[in-house]
Design a protein around this motif. Structure first.
Motif, PDB file in Angstrom:
ATOM      1  N   ARG B  57     100.747  17.294  28.211  1.00 54.27           N
ATOM      2  CA  ARG B  57      99.668  17.965  27.474  1.00 54.27           C
ATOM      3  C   ARG B  57      99.869  17.926  25.956  1.00 54.27           C
ATOM      4  O   ARG B  57      98.911  17.781  25.211  1.00 54.27           O
ATOM      5  CB  ARG B  57      99.568  19.446  27.883  1.00 54.27           C
ATOM      6  CG  ARG B  57      99.031  19.697  29.260  1.00 54.27           C
ATOM      7  CD  ARG B  57      98.714  21.169  29.396  1.00 54.27           C
ATOM      8  NE  ARG B  57      97.632  21.531  28.511  1.00 54.27           N
ATOM      9  CZ  ARG B  57      96.363  21.603  28.870  1.00 54.27           C
ATOM     10  NH1 ARG B  57      96.025  21.365  30.111  1.00 54.27           N
ATOM     11  NH2 ARG B  57      95.440  21.920  28.002  1.00 54.27           N
ATOM     12  N   THR B  58     101.130  18.087  25.525  1.00 51.69           N
ATOM     13  CA  THR B  58     101.382  18.212  24.091  1.00 51.69           C
ATOM     14  C   THR B  58     100.975  16.961  23.304  1.00 51.69           C
ATOM     15  O   THR B  58     100.143  17.053  22.403  1.00 51.69           O
ATOM     16  CB  THR B  58     102.857  18.594  23.858  1.00 51.69           C
ATOM     17  OG1 THR B  58     103.065  19.839  24.509  1.00 51.69           O
ATOM     18  CG2 THR B  58     103.189  18.733  22.385  1.00 51.69           C
ATOM     19  N   PRO B  59     101.526  15.777  23.658  1.00 51.00           N
ATOM     20  CA  PRO B  59     101.071  14.598  22.900  1.00 51.00           C
ATOM     21  C   PRO B  59      99.582  14.332  23.052  1.00 51.00           C
ATOM     22  O   PRO B  59      98.920  13.898  22.109  1.00 51.00           O
ATOM     23  CB  PRO B  59     101.894  13.447  23.486  1.00 51.00           C
ATOM     24  CG  PRO B  59     102.570  13.967  24.683  1.00 51.00           C
ATOM     25  CD  PRO B  59     102.590  15.451  24.616  1.00 51.00           C
ATOM     26  N   THR B  61      97.212  16.526  23.418  1.00 48.35           N
ATOM     27  CA  THR B  61      96.502  17.454  22.541  1.00 48.35           C
ATOM     28  C   THR B  61      96.499  16.923  21.108  1.00 48.35           C
ATOM     29  O   THR B  61      95.476  16.943  20.422  1.00 48.35           O
ATOM     30  CB  THR B  61      97.183  18.846  22.597  1.00 48.35           C
ATOM     31  OG1 THR B  61      97.054  19.334  23.923  1.00 48.35           O
ATOM     32  CG2 THR B  61      96.550  19.831  21.635  1.00 48.35           C
ATOM     33  N   ALA B  62      97.662  16.405  20.676  1.00 52.08           N
ATOM     34  CA  ALA B  62      97.754  15.848  19.320  1.00 52.08           C
ATOM     35  C   ALA B  62      96.853  14.622  19.181  1.00 52.08           C
ATOM     36  O   ALA B  62      96.138  14.474  18.176  1.00 52.08           O
ATOM     37  CB  ALA B  62      99.204  15.500  19.011  1.00 52.08           C
ATOM     38  N   ILE B  64      94.112  13.846  20.836  1.00 55.20           N
ATOM     39  CA  ILE B  64      92.696  14.231  20.832  1.00 55.20           C
ATOM     40  C   ILE B  64      92.317  14.873  19.490  1.00 55.20           C
ATOM     41  O   ILE B  64      91.274  14.558  18.909  1.00 55.20           O
ATOM     42  CB  ILE B  64      92.389  15.180  22.016  1.00 55.20           C
ATOM     43  CG1 ILE B  64      92.513  14.406  23.334  1.00 55.20           C
ATOM     44  CG2 ILE B  64      90.988  15.792  21.889  1.00 55.20           C
ATOM     45  CD1 ILE B  64      92.480  15.270  24.578  1.00 55.20           C
ATOM     46  N   THR B  65      93.191  15.748  18.984  1.00 55.76           N
ATOM     47  CA  THR B  65      92.873  16.414  17.716  1.00 55.76           C
ATOM     48  C   THR B  65      92.790  15.393  16.576  1.00 55.76           C
ATOM     49  O   THR B  65      91.844  15.417  15.781  1.00 55.76           O
ATOM     50  CB  THR B  65      93.928  17.500  17.407  1.00 55.76           C
ATOM     51  OG1 THR B  65      94.041  18.353  18.552  1.00 55.76           O
ATOM     52  CG2 THR B  65      93.540  18.337  16.201  1.00 55.76           C
ATOM     53  N   HIS B  66      93.772  14.493  16.513  1.00 51.03           N
ATOM     54  CA  HIS B  66      93.730  13.462  15.462  1.00 51.03           C
ATOM     55  C   HIS B  66      92.473  12.598  15.592  1.00 51.03           C
ATOM     56  O   HIS B  66      91.832  12.271  14.590  1.00 51.03           O
ATOM     57  CB  HIS B  66      94.970  12.573  15.541  1.00 51.03           C
ATOM     58  CG  HIS B  66      96.153  13.148  14.824  1.00 51.03           C
ATOM     59  ND1 HIS B  66      96.193  13.286  13.454  1.00 51.03           N
ATOM     60  CD2 HIS B  66      97.328  13.626  15.275  1.00 51.03           C
ATOM     61  CE1 HIS B  66      97.346  13.825  13.102  1.00 51.03           C
ATOM     62  NE2 HIS B  66      98.059  14.049  14.188  1.00 51.03           N
ATOM     63  N   ARG B  94      90.331  13.607  27.175  1.00 46.37           N
ATOM     64  CA  ARG B  94      89.902  14.848  27.848  1.00 46.37           C
ATOM     65  C   ARG B  94      89.899  14.683  29.372  1.00 46.37           C
ATOM     66  O   ARG B  94      90.194  15.609  30.105  1.00 46.37           O
ATOM     67  CB  ARG B  94      88.543  15.319  27.318  1.00 46.37           C
ATOM     68  CG  ARG B  94      88.655  15.832  25.884  1.00 46.37           C
ATOM     69  CD  ARG B  94      87.573  16.827  25.489  1.00 46.37           C
ATOM     70  NE  ARG B  94      87.820  17.347  24.150  1.00 46.37           N
ATOM     71  CZ  ARG B  94      88.444  18.501  23.893  1.00 46.37           C
ATOM     72  NH1 ARG B  94      88.877  19.247  24.884  1.00 46.37           N
ATOM     73  NH2 ARG B  94      88.652  18.888  22.659  1.00 46.37           N
ATOM     74  N   LEU B  97      93.406  15.128  30.418  1.00 46.43           N
ATOM     75  CA  LEU B  97      93.766  16.557  30.386  1.00 46.43           C
ATOM     76  C   LEU B  97      93.298  17.279  31.655  1.00 46.43           C
ATOM     77  O   LEU B  97      94.027  18.093  32.213  1.00 46.43           O
ATOM     78  CB  LEU B  97      93.120  17.242  29.182  1.00 46.43           C
ATOM     79  CG  LEU B  97      93.875  17.256  27.874  1.00 46.43           C
ATOM     80  CD1 LEU B  97      93.085  18.049  26.851  1.00 46.43           C
ATOM     81  CD2 LEU B  97      95.263  17.881  28.037  1.00 46.43           C
TER      82      LEU B  97
END
Lengths: 120, 276
Positions: B57-59, B61-62, B64-66, B94, B97
């Protein structure tokens, strides 16, 4: 005056992205990477908004809000951030004094809007 | 070795019996050890699934945000083609995710059975919420989404998040397996077969499911087409979780379908008669 944001997030990858976003949006961002770090920084300076990852390596993120409240340094608005926003987590965050719970990854436009509105 | 049954009558048989008992006991001990071993391995695998899901999830999330920062031109102008390309990264991210969330939920349920966080809520509102979230997808796929909600529906007592999850999953499948031009519908009313149960139906005019597969699709990791070249991807956990959630409420979930004739998924939830 631009809003001051305390970003509490232990993953450098995620904090990097959020810092880039918020600074591009014209906000002042200070990063804390643990609960202890956040309490220390938050006790020294006042923040308009705290974006608080509730899963931190050293303690439950919500303890930060509690500690800062006790010191009379609670940020104006706090938003909890989490990977799984079930009802139990939401209830716990709201009871602890968070404005709302944001599900990660928080859509960037939503995050910019929330921080802007918090200081409007 | 004693093969002749008459031999069992000789005094020697007593020793043999003792030996047999000893051998059986040894086998039993070995079987118990194997079971323990398998249970430990199963727990380890569950733990692994839970850890890896969390770490994925962590990478993601990064990423998707970038990608969203780039898509929205926050770091500078992007052309429409660049924006389209970045949007694909976001959509794919997504989707991943969602799949990770399914694996994580399944892993958690295996190690520490799920419980319900109950409240009283309206099925109308839940259907409204889930269907409105899917409006753009419905339009994009060229489908029609219809709602038939009985005005007589009492409130439901249950775990709102989990009911939303079930409905989202069933609708997601309906959208996925119904070609452009098709219809998808949600129908909610009181069950006529069983008292005090709300019956919710998610139907579609899609490809349908052969009766042989009606049970299989609810099994964990099972997919009708499990080949690597399959067209439709997923964790194979969506309906397993949906069934688990419905059964936690004391309800039932099933499908009525035939190949080429669309599918109708049904689930029941207890009505909160006390609130009327």
């Amino acid at each position: 005056m631009s809003a001051r944001v305390l970003l509490v997030e232990d993953s450098p990858m995620i904090s990097g992205a959020l810092q880039l976003l918020l600074e591009s949006g014209g906000f002042d961002v200070v990063l804390a990477t643990s609960s202890a770090d956040a309490v220390e920084i938050g006790s020294r300076q006042r923040f308009d908004v705290m974006l608080l990852d509730i899963t931190l390596p050293d303690a439950d993120g919500l303890t930060v809000l509690h500690e800062l409240s006790q010191r009379g340094m609670k940020p104006l608005t706090t938003y909890a951030m989490t990977g799984h926003s079930d009802q139990e987590t939401r209830d716990r965050c709201i009871a602890a004094g968070c404005e709302d719970v944001l599900l990660k990854p928080v859509p960037v436009q939503q995050l910019l809007r929330i921080v802007s509105e918090a200081v409007a | 070795m004693v093969t002749d049954p008459s031999m069992a009558a000789v005094p020697l048989g007593l020793d043999l019996t003792t030996e047999r008992i000893a051998a059986l006991e040894a086998q039993l001990v070995e079987a118990q050890r194997l079971i323990r071993d398998l249970e430990e391995r199963d727990a380890l695998k569950t733990q692994f699934l839970s850890n890896i899901s969390h770490d994925l999830r962590t990478p993601l999330t990064a990423i998707i945000t970038h990608a969203e920062i780039l898509r929205d031109g926050i770091l500078g102008h992007v052309t429409s083609k660049q924006s389209e390309s970045i949007s694909t990264i976001i959509t794919g991210g997504r989707q991943l995710l969602d799949m990770i969330a399914e694996i994580l939920m399944h892993a958690r349920d295996s190690s520490e059975p799920l419980t319900l966080v109950e409240s009283e809520f309206s099925i109308h509102e839940v259907v409204e919420q889930v269907t409105s979230l899917n409006e753009s997808l419905v339009a994009r796929k060229g489908l029609t989404l219809e709602r038939y909600l009985s005005t007589e529906l009492p409130a439901v007592r249950g775990d709102r998040d989990k009911v939303i999850h079930v409905l989202t999953n069933l609708l997601g499948n309906a959208f996925e397996f119904t070609p452009s031009g098709g219809r998808v519908w949600v129908n909610a009313g009181m069950s006529t077969d069983e008292a005090d149960l709300v019956l919710i139906e998610v139907g579609d005019t899609g490809r349908g499911i052969a009766p042989d597969h009606h049970e299989l699709i609810f099994r964990e990791f099972a997919q009708v087409d499990s080949s690597a070249s399959r067209v439709h991807h997923g964790t194979g956990l969506g309906l397993t979780i949906a069934r688990r959630f419905v059964e936690l409420h004391g309800g039932r979930i099933w499908v009525e379908s035939e190949l080429g004739a669309g599918s109708r998924f049904f689930f029941t939830l207890p009505a909160n008669r006390g609130s009327e």
